[in-house]
Design a protein around this motif. Structure first.
Motif, mmCIF file in Angstrom:
data_model
loop_
_atom_site.group_PDB
_atom_site.id
_atom_site.type_symbol
_atom_site.label_atom_id
_atom_site.label_comp_id
_atom_site.label_asym_id
_atom_site.label_seq_id
_atom_site.Cartn_x
_atom_site.Cartn_y
_atom_site.Cartn_z
ATOM 1 N N SER A 184 16.474 -3.739 19.770
ATOM 2 C CA SER A 184 17.854 -3.491 19.361
ATOM 3 C C SER A 184 18.060 -2.014 19.044
ATOM 4 O O SER A 184 17.194 -1.338 18.508
ATOM 5 C CB SER A 184 18.181 -4.326 18.115
ATOM 6 N N ASN A 185 19.262 -1.515 19.364
ATOM 7 C CA ASN A 185 19.613 -0.126 19.074
ATOM 8 C C ASN A 185 20.162 0.026 17.673
ATOM 9 O O ASN A 185 20.651 1.077 17.312
ATOM 10 C CB ASN A 185 20.645 0.371 20.083
ATOM 11 N N GLN A 186 20.108 -1.013 16.881
ATOM 12 C CA GLN A 186 20.648 -0.966 15.540
ATOM 13 C C GLN A 186 19.531 -1.075 14.526
ATOM 14 O O GLN A 186 18.629 -1.863 14.660
ATOM 15 C CB GLN A 186 21.624 -2.119 15.338
ATOM 16 N N ASP A 187 19.622 -0.280 13.468
ATOM 17 C CA ASP A 187 18.682 -0.350 12.370
ATOM 18 C C ASP A 187 19.476 -0.752 11.140
ATOM 19 O O ASP A 187 20.264 0.026 10.638
ATOM 20 C CB ASP A 187 18.006 1.008 12.173
ATOM 21 N N GLN A 188 19.310 -1.985 10.683
ATOM 22 C CA GLN A 188 20.060 -2.428 9.516
ATOM 23 C C GLN A 188 19.544 -1.677 8.298
ATOM 24 O O GLN A 188 18.368 -1.679 7.998
ATOM 25 C CB GLN A 188 19.864 -3.932 9.321
ATOM 26 N N THR B 86 23.709 -4.598 19.455
ATOM 27 C CA THR B 86 23.399 -4.583 18.023
ATOM 28 C C THR B 86 23.582 -5.988 17.457
ATOM 29 O O THR B 86 24.007 -6.899 18.164
ATOM 30 C CB THR B 86 24.337 -3.624 17.249
ATOM 31 N N LYS B 87 23.314 -6.129 16.193
ATOM 32 C CA LYS B 87 23.533 -7.405 15.516
ATOM 33 C C LYS B 87 24.843 -7.398 14.732
ATOM 34 O O LYS B 87 25.101 -8.316 13.963
ATOM 35 C CB LYS B 87 22.369 -7.704 14.570
ATOM 36 N N VAL C 234 24.921 0.893 10.050
ATOM 37 C CA VAL C 234 24.085 0.848 11.246
ATOM 38 C C VAL C 234 23.575 2.242 11.573
ATOM 39 O O VAL C 234 24.128 3.248 11.126
ATOM 40 C CB VAL C 234 24.851 0.293 12.467
ATOM 41 N N LEU D 83 22.683 4.032 15.161
ATOM 42 C CA LEU D 83 22.724 3.844 16.608
ATOM 43 C C LEU D 83 21.992 4.954 17.326
ATOM 44 O O LEU D 83 22.140 6.128 16.978
ATOM 45 C CB LEU D 83 24.185 3.807 17.085
ATOM 46 N N TYR E 295 28.309 2.185 23.316
ATOM 47 C CA TYR E 295 28.253 0.800 22.865
ATOM 48 C C TYR E 295 29.633 0.166 23.049
ATOM 49 O O TYR E 295 30.641 0.763 22.687
ATOM 50 C CB TYR E 295 27.833 0.736 21.393
#
Length: 126
Positions: free
Chosen positions: A31-35, A85-86, A97, A99, A104
């Motif tokens: 995933s390109n997202q980091d929570q 992403t989520k 997020v 990115l 996106y």
């Protein structure tokens, strides 16, 4: 009769074991997202939705930085999803997020009527 009860019980056990593997997986993925819920945002992005459109067609954010996305439905009930992403915010809310550089696609996640398929925008992370 006993055979069918045993088969049924075995099938239920297999299903329970399979479902126990579902749930939150905290391992890293593609995933390109980091929570980053407990971190500060470097930038805030406000997105609003009205009937069948977002307030902008294109949003630009810094790549690899914590961005707080605030989302609100001003007309109707809408959701915000970002492909890759989520992110899934329904009606009103926010998420932080991070990115990677890229484009996106933003879309409405709640079927909202005849124009639902046209509710699209994009976020460019650079």
């Amino acid at each position: 009769m006993k055979k069918s009860v045993l088969l049924c019980a075995a099938a239920v056990m297999v299903m329970l074991l399979a479902l126990s593997g579902c749930g939150n997986n905290n391992s890293s993925n593609a995933s390109n997202q980091d929570q980053t819920k407990n971190q500060k945002a470097d930038k805030t992005l406000n997105i609003t939705a009205t009937d069948f459109k977002f307030n902008k067609q294109t949003y630009t954010v810094p790549a690899n930085k914590n961005v707080k996305i605030n989302f609100e439905s001003k007309e109707g009930v809408h959701g915000l999803g970002i492909t890759g992403t989520k992110v899934n915010i329904e009606n009103k809310g926010s998420e932080i997020v991070k990115l990677k550089p890229g484009t996106y696609h933003v879309h409405c996640t709640i079927p909202c009527g005849n124009g639902h398929g046209d509710m699209k925008a994009k976020i460019i992370a650079q």
